[in-house]
Design a protein around this motif. Sequence first.
Motif, short mmCIF file in Angstrom:
data_model
loop_
_atom_site.label_atom_id
_atom_site.label_comp_id
_atom_site.label_asym_id
_atom_site.label_seq_id
_atom_site.Cartn_x
_atom_site.Cartn_y
_atom_site.Cartn_z
N UNK A 127 -4.92 6.47 0.61
CA UNK A 127 -4.23 5.23 0.62
C UNK A 127 -4.67 4.52 -0.80
N UNK A 128 -3.83 3.81 -1.20
CA UNK A 128 -4.18 3.29 -2.54
C UNK A 128 -3.21 1.86 -2.81
N UNK A 129 -3.48 0.93 -3.83
CA UNK A 129 -2.56 -0.16 -3.90
C UNK A 129 -1.50 0.46 -4.35
N UNK A 130 -0.23 -0.29 -3.91
CA UNK A 130 1.22 0.00 -4.64
C UNK A 130 1.75 -1.55 -5.32
N UNK A 131 2.89 -1.24 -6.04
CA UNK A 131 3.36 -2.64 -6.79
C UNK A 131 4.88 -2.41 -6.43
N UNK A 132 5.64 -3.32 -7.01
CA UNK A 132 7.07 -3.63 -6.60
C UNK A 132 7.90 -2.28 -7.17
N UNK A 133 7.28 -1.66 -8.11
CA UNK A 133 8.07 -0.52 -8.57
C UNK A 133 8.14 0.61 -7.46
N UNK A 144 4.07 -3.49 8.17
CA UNK A 144 5.50 -3.44 7.95
C UNK A 144 5.67 -2.05 7.17
N UNK A 145 6.40 -1.17 7.92
CA UNK A 145 6.73 0.02 7.19
C UNK A 145 7.77 0.01 6.25
N UNK A 146 7.75 -0.29 5.00
CA UNK A 146 9.15 -0.45 4.08
C UNK A 146 9.71 0.78 3.84
N UNK A 147 9.00 1.93 3.57
CA UNK A 147 9.83 3.22 3.47
C UNK A 147 8.99 4.46 4.08
N UNK A 148 9.69 5.59 4.31
CA UNK A 148 8.68 6.52 4.93
C UNK A 148 9.52 8.11 4.28
N UNK A 149 8.69 8.80 3.84
CA UNK A 149 9.12 10.34 3.44
C UNK A 149 8.43 11.31 4.08
N UNK A 158 4.63 10.30 3.97
CA UNK A 158 4.03 9.20 2.83
C UNK A 158 4.95 7.97 3.11
N UNK A 159 4.06 6.79 3.34
CA UNK A 159 4.59 5.46 3.75
C UNK A 159 4.28 4.57 2.54
N UNK A 160 5.38 3.42 2.40
CA UNK A 160 5.05 2.44 1.77
C UNK A 160 4.96 1.42 2.67
N UNK A 161 3.68 0.74 2.58
CA UNK A 161 3.41 -0.43 3.72
C UNK A 161 3.23 -1.77 3.03
N UNK A 162 3.67 -2.68 3.78
CA UNK A 162 3.30 -4.15 3.67
C UNK A 162 2.56 -4.57 4.61
N UNK A 163 1.12 -5.00 4.03
CA UNK A 163 0.10 -5.38 5.35
C UNK A 163 -0.29 -6.93 4.93
N UNK A 164 -0.88 -7.37 5.90
CA UNK A 164 -1.68 -8.73 5.70
C UNK A 164 -2.61 -8.64 4.63
N UNK A 165 -2.45 -9.76 3.77
CA UNK A 165 -3.66 -9.66 2.80
C UNK A 165 -5.07 -9.58 3.10
N UNK A 166 -5.52 -10.03 4.36
CA UNK A 166 -6.63 -9.98 4.88
C UNK A 166 -7.04 -8.32 5.47
N UNK A 202 0.76 -1.25 -0.05
CA UNK A 202 0.01 -0.10 -0.17
C UNK A 202 0.95 1.09 0.01
N UNK A 203 0.37 2.43 -0.84
CA UNK A 203 1.12 3.74 -0.59
C UNK A 203 -0.07 4.65 0.05
N UNK A 204 0.40 5.22 1.34
CA UNK A 204 -0.38 5.74 2.19
C UNK A 204 0.11 7.07 2.38
N UNK A 205 -0.62 8.33 2.33
CA UNK A 205 -0.19 9.75 2.78
C UNK A 205 -1.17 10.03 3.77
N UNK A 206 -0.50 10.59 4.86
CA UNK A 206 -1.35 11.32 5.97
C UNK A 206 -0.74 12.29 6.56
N UNK A 207 -1.66 13.26 7.46
CA UNK A 207 -0.94 14.42 7.89
C UNK A 207 -1.02 14.26 9.30
#
Length: 468
Positions: A184-190, A140-145, A156-164, A114-119
């Motif tokens: 929030x929206x779905x992300x991919x490997x790029x 899991x937080x993979x990256x943070x800006x 701005x987060x790149x997240x890895x979450x359980x599929x459920x 997931x790509x997520x952005x919050x204030x």
Amino acid sequence: MSDVTRAKNGRPVHHWRRDAVELAAVFTAVAVADAVANLVGHGPDGPALLVISAAALAATAGFHTWWARRHGHAPPVDASDTGARPTAAGRQAGRSDRSTAAGADPVAGTTTLWRMRTTVRDEPGSLAALCSALAALEVDILSLQTHPLALGTVDEFLLRAPESLDAAAITRAVAQAGGSDTWIERADTHDLVDAPTRILGLAARTALDAAELPLALRQLLGRCTIRSLPASASRGAAAGPGAPAEPVLEDTVMRLPSPDGGAITVERPYLPFTPTEFARARALVELDARLGPRLPHGQDVLTLPEGNDIAVRRADTRDVEAARAMHDRCSPRTLGMRYHGPVGDADRYLNHLLSPRFGRTLAAQTASGRIVGLGHLLWDGDETEVALLVEDAWQRRGVGAELLVRLVDMAVEAGCASVYAVTQASNTGMVAAMRGLGLPLDYQVEEGTLVITARLAPVPVAARPSSE
């Protein structure tokens, strides 16, 4: 082991009890050995007893080996119990274990990116509360800006979450932890590429090819609409209508002056731009302006079915005069089918069509350097248009089909989902070229105008077998 120890005053102390026990053990062993020797040497069952003893010894040795292998590894020493400090290798192993537990190397199909952005409020502990809320959901937080604002910070987060776990559950947890205006929206490997590396790659692409600027901006800013406004013809080199003298940021809209006197407008209605994104976009546009007109070098030499060779290369506004000369060799019918308007206005479109600000152009030229065909890939907001013009003497010889295949491959590389061509129902050459792509086509006819839309596949057209 020494039989002598030293007392606190340094004088040796003899342990006579230990000496007596050791002497008794030696005498006992000698007596047992003598009895066994007499039994074996003089008894009637001596040889059998010797074989049984050997077998017992072998079994005992085997059992000891098995027990040592199974229980020989001592449990790890707990650094907290012994007071020892963990080594660097131990600390790294601990991090690896935690990463695996958090889902860094999950089984395929069990997690979602997931790509997520919050204030969040710009105060100590606000980010920690947000991270704790995500950790409670096993996210899991993979990256943070971070994007600083006047009254807060956009994270701005790149997240890895359980599929459920769905997007609504994540946003609820973020809201309870103090996050607001969450998107929030779905992300991919790029998206796993870190931001500095991605920005440097976009800058390198822009430096090599001026036509990459709109694509680089779109990849930098996500889903957005980019429009290039040309300079007004009535105002010459001055800025066109609506072109700002300086870059302007207005919430969900950016307006950036382009080097040709026009303007580049970037819109993203679903998510406001941050000052950090604005600064990055300005830097890309300024890089493009400093480098001036440029195209990648190289050309493809093709042999047509009849045996003639033509070269296909990139073209830009420096080819305007050669394109006008081709217009002069085209019949009014050919120009009318291409431009859908008065034939006398055809030359007026060339500066726009050949500008890398609005797309990419391919030119087909003979060995003498004369342009005999032009193919255009034009950025039209979120859509992409393809257009062809081949002079009469070179029609029905495969020139248009070669140009179209390469234009569609460019659209695939740019990430376009489809391309469309606007022509007339009587233009059988363009219809045949679109059908020759071997792609799914949609047809729309309105008042004699035919719009053919091709849905693109991720595999380039040139890599697929011919439809014939």
